[in-house]
Design a protein around this motif. Structure first.
Motif, PDB file in Angstrom:
ATOM      1  N   ASP A  96       0.915  -1.085  -0.012  1.00 25.69           N
ATOM      2  CA  ASP A  96      -0.148   0.001   0.114  1.00 25.69           C
ATOM      3  C   ASP A  96       1.123   1.010   0.171  1.00 25.69           C
ATOM      4  OD1 ASP A  96      -2.433   1.536   0.566  1.00 25.69           O
ATOM      5  OD2 ASP A  96      -1.547   2.121   2.331  1.00 25.69           O
ATOM      6  N   THR A 141       0.582   3.523   3.369  1.00 26.42           N
ATOM      7  CA  THR A 141       1.140   3.312   4.942  1.00 26.42           C
ATOM      8  C   THR A 141       2.221   2.173   4.808  1.00 26.42           C
ATOM      9  OG1 THR A 141      -0.386   1.223   4.592  1.00 26.42           O
ATOM     10  CG2 THR A 141      -1.444   3.318   5.570  1.00 26.42           C
ATOM     11  N   CYS A 161       2.157  -0.820   4.435  1.00 24.63           N
ATOM     12  CA  CYS A 161       1.445  -2.123   4.674  1.00 24.63           C
ATOM     13  C   CYS A 161       1.135  -3.014   3.550  1.00 24.63           C
ATOM     14  CB  CYS A 161       0.155  -1.928   5.434  1.00 24.63           C
ATOM     15  SG  CYS A 161       0.479  -1.084   7.189  1.00 24.63           S
ATOM     16  N   ASN A 174      -1.086  -4.656   0.615  1.00 17.59           N
ATOM     17  CA  ASN A 174      -2.331  -4.193   0.353  1.00 17.59           C
ATOM     18  C   ASN A 174      -3.155  -5.403   0.242  1.00 17.59           C
ATOM     19  OD1 ASN A 174      -1.769  -5.872  -1.902  1.00 17.59           O
ATOM     20  ND2 ASN A 174      -1.096  -4.074  -3.505  1.00 17.59           N
ATOM     21  N   ARG A 175      -4.688  -4.875  -0.367  1.00 18.58           N
ATOM     22  CA  ARG A 175      -5.665  -5.997  -0.116  1.00 18.58           C
ATOM     23  C   ARG A 175      -5.366  -7.202  -1.255  1.00 18.58           C
ATOM     24  NH1 ARG A 175     -11.290  -5.565   1.358  1.00 18.58           N
ATOM     25  NH2 ARG A 175     -12.419  -7.482   1.233  1.00 18.58           N
ATOM     26  N   GLY A 180      -1.362   2.750  10.335  1.00 15.71           N
ATOM     27  CA  GLY A 180      -0.762   1.568   9.827  1.00 15.71           C
ATOM     28  C   GLY A 180       0.867   1.399  10.470  1.00 15.71           C
ATOM     29  N   VAL A 203       0.009  -7.729   8.484  1.00 18.66           N
ATOM     30  CA  VAL A 203      -1.021  -6.508   8.778  1.00 18.66           C
ATOM     31  C   VAL A 203      -1.075  -5.974   7.264  1.00 18.66           C
ATOM     32  CG1 VAL A 203      -1.142  -4.311   9.504  1.00 18.66           C
ATOM     33  CG2 VAL A 203       0.043  -6.110  11.019  1.00 18.66           C
ATOM     34  N   ARG A 254      -3.504  -2.967   4.833  1.00 20.22           N
ATOM     35  CA  ARG A 254      -4.492  -2.250   4.739  1.00 20.22           C
ATOM     36  C   ARG A 254      -5.665  -2.565   3.423  1.00 20.22           C
ATOM     37  NH1 ARG A 254      -4.311   3.780   2.057  1.00 20.22           N
ATOM     38  NH2 ARG A 254      -6.283   4.747   2.473  1.00 20.22           N
ATOM     39  N   GLU A 292      -9.598   1.073   6.876  1.00 23.19           N
ATOM     40  CA  GLU A 292      -9.823  -0.347   7.346  1.00 23.19           C
ATOM     41  C   GLU A 292      -8.619  -1.214   7.213  1.00 23.19           C
ATOM     42  OE1 GLU A 292     -13.732  -2.838   7.460  1.00 23.19           O
ATOM     43  OE2 GLU A 292     -12.748  -2.964   5.565  1.00 23.19           O
ATOM     44  N   PHE A 293      -8.225  -1.709   8.109  1.00 24.44           N
ATOM     45  CA  PHE A 293      -7.015  -2.697   8.264  1.00 24.44           C
ATOM     46  C   PHE A 293      -7.483  -4.095   8.721  1.00 24.44           C
ATOM     47  CE2 PHE A 293      -5.433   1.631   8.976  1.00 24.44           C
ATOM     48  CZ  PHE A 293      -4.089   1.659   8.553  1.00 24.44           C
TER      49      PHE A 293
END
Length: 634
Positions: free
Chosen positions: A474, A477, A479, A481-482, A535, A548, A550, A555-556
């Motif tokens: 992402d 952040t 972090c 990603n989906r 994040g 972890v 995002r 929403e995480f």
């Protein structure tokens, strides 16, 4: 005599150019095909990913709406209003509905209709504002088809009536406003009191799904008759309801696409300059077996500018190789014509030229007898250090015994093997190679020598791996990603130890409390900073084994492998407190955590329901919803 030498030179030239040129030309042709296929595969993969994401978004919306409708229908406030329709109870009910409509922007109306078909209470969402409809303006809906259908529902059943035009006081609302209705009957002490309805703004739902798409893609919703339910071009929607738009139908516009859609639930189709990817969505669950099609389309462009540049570079490279091979072949042909070499050593020298790369020559016992300078440059081993030793000294441990067994089986049967291998340099670093091993036979067809030639593709493989990792991070952040979350979630469920019940893992969904208020009050820059810091704290304070990601705006998701639900709740509360105590941002989080079962949808839904419980219970807390609780409820 001169003519004989000339013809021999031509013969040797042809043989030499074939021997020397075949490998690099085929290699470059393979590279060209690989890049072309990669472009095609990238386009198809991106389209499939975008469509799958849209499909999941539709399912997610349906799941959330079903859950909200169920919660509101069972809510004490509604039941008290039915038994005592006082102004206080009406105000409480309308406040609860307002909160729901605010959380879900695609809910355009919430209304309670009595058993006689007359509206008892209703709220409307108009231009972002919630309007409570006065009792004097409530309408009689007893003649509407959806109300007639609602009367056939059993207790706790959900109704889904498809998409039609919004009608107020017997007239179609203009501009045209297509709506989707879901509803459920309300009963008290086995006596039916009425029906709770959600009217859903189709355009708002489509906008929410399309917001997740990358630029260059167009998403359309089509019903089972081929008419457009939703599209960026609103002029061609609802042809089954509006006579002037009857011609806008997939069956009429693209009959071959429609034929393929009817034959299979998912697939791709190319028509002229347009690439289509489609999937049939069956909502199922609470909504029966209602179905529609999602169609994702984009221009059928073969290559991006970057990839097209790579193809051009390969073509130029091929031209240079052909010129170089031709020149070398002429020199070799002239040399062979004057100095014919008939010994086995001469054959070895000619075969060694075939590689034009790092070369290792071994005898029939697979002991090294010769290497060239390119080998020393790439591997770090000098000729003196490797002479008499087996090539197994270069093994990196990345390949198992079956890999090498299959390799030598091919060499013994066909005399040639080509493929990608990871070996080890002298300094211990890994070397990724395109390796070619060729067996050399004597006059009795017995294998006497083996020639291995390879080229270094380590940097290219490392670049591919880095690009793959960047595509899964992402940007805000850092972090995951989906897309990476979905893959990691699938890996957890398909893991053998997990499937056999040896391991227990948990899934948590975390949402920043009152984030919309932060954005509205302080602006999106502050909102982005809050998301970034949350994040960062989640990544820093979670365990090394935790994952972890995002997965939405604020929403995480956290996957906690090898963790029991009680332990996961403690960890999530520790993360919640860490964010709450952080000085730079004064925000709180709410979370829902559940144990992961063998169903992705069930696990995600439980975590989402637990999150909903945290939010409705006052926020800044962690709620648990175990699979055992779901089984007991079911």
């Amino acid at each position: 005599m001169n003519n004989r030498i000339f013809y021999k030179q031509i013969k040797y030239f042809v043989i030499t150019i074939l021997l020397i040129g075949v490998t690099p030309i085929f290699y470059l042709w393979g590279q060209y095909q690989t890049e072309s296929n990669a472009i095609q595969f990238q386009r198809e993969s991106e389209a499939k990913h975008q469509l799958n994401f849209s499909q999941k978004e539709v399912y997610s919306i349906a799941s959330k709406l079903g859950t909200s409708l169920k919660l509101l229908s069972d809510n004490r406030v509604l039941l008290e209003f039915i038994q005592d329709p006082s102004l206080k109870n009406r105000s409480l009910l309308e406040s609860l509905w307002t909160l729901t409509a605010t959380n879900y922007s695609y809910i355009s109306q919430v209304h309670f209709i009595g058993v006689d078909g007359k509206e008892i209470s209703r709220i409307n969402e108009e231009d972002g504002a919630i309007i409570i409809v006065p009792e004097s303006e409530l309408q009689d809906k007893s003649h509407r088809d959806y109300f007639i259908y609602a009367q056939t529902l059993k207790v706790d059943a959900f109704g889904f009536f498809g998409i039609d035009l919004e009608v107020e006081h017997g007239k179609v609302v203009t501009p045209l406003k297509p709506s989707l209705r879901i509803f459920t009957p309300i009963e008290i002490n086995n006596e039916r009191k009425g029906y709770l309805f959600f009217n859903l703004d189709v355009y708002e739902m489509v906008d929410k799904v399309e917001a997740s798409l990358e630029t260059g893609y167009q998403l359309e919703f089509v019903n089972e008759e081929g008419y457009y339910l939703a599209s960026q071009d609103k002029r061609k929607t609802l042809g089954h309801l509006i006579a002037e738009r009857e011609s806008y139908n997939i069956l009429i516009e693209t009959p071959e696409l429609w034929q393929k859609m009817r034959a299979q639930n998912t697939g791709e189709f190319v028509d002229k300059q347009i690439f289509y990817s489609f999937a049939k969505v069956t909502l199922g669950g609470n909504f029966g077996r209602s179905s529609l099609y999602l169609i994702l389309s984009s221009e059928n462009k073969l290559a991006t500018e970057k990839l097209d540049h790579k193809l051009t570079f390969i073509i130029y490279e091929a031209i240079l190789v052909i010129l170089f091979v031709t020149f070398i072949s002429i020199l070799i042909a002239r040399y062979i014509a004057k100095h014919r070499a008939t010994s086995l050593e001469s054959q070895l020298a000619l075969a060694a030229l075939n590689g034009m790369s790092a070369i290792v020559i071994t005898d029939k016992t697979n002991r090294i007898i010769k290497v060239n300078e390119e080998f020393t440059r790439l591997s770090g081993w000098t000729e003196r250090e490797v002479i008499g030793r087996s090539p197994s000294m270069f093994q990196s441990g990345k390949h198992n015994k079956d890999f090498y067994s299959a390799m030598w089986k091919t060499i013994q049967s066909e005399g040639l093997w080509e493929g990608e291998v990871i070996n080890k340099r002298k300094d211990g670093n890994l070397l990724t190679e395109i390796l070619r091993i060729q067996a050399i036979c004597d006059n009795d067809c017995k294998r006497e020598y083996f020639i291995a030639s390879f080229v270094d593709i380590t940097e290219r493989k490392e670049l591919e791996n880095r690009l793959r990792e960047l595509s899964e991070k992402d940007s805000l952040t850092q972090c995951w990603n989906r897309r990476r979350f979905e893959r990691e979630f699938s890996n957890i469920i398909t893991n053998d130890s997990f499937a056999k019940g040896i391991e227990s893992s948990c899934l948590a969904i975390i949402d920043i409390d009152y984030f919309k208020r932060i954005n509205d009050r302080y602006g999106h820059d502050v909102g982005d900073k809050v998301i970034t810091e949350v994040g960062r704290i989640l990544g820093k304070e979670s365990r090394r084994s935790d994952f972890v990601a995002r997965i939405g705006g604020e929403e995480f998701a956290v996957i906690l492998p090898n963790t029991q639900l009680q332990e996961a709740e403690i960890i999530l509360n520790r993360l919640r407190v860490a964010i709450n105590l952080y000085d730079d941002i004064k925000v709180t989080i709410s979370g829902g955590v559940t144990d992961i079962c063998n169903s992705r949808e069930s696990s995600y839904k439980r975590a989402d329901l637990a999150l909903y419980e945290s939010k409705t219970s006052g926020r800044n807390q962690i709620s648990c919803f175990s699979s055992d609780e779901m089984t007991q409820i079911a």
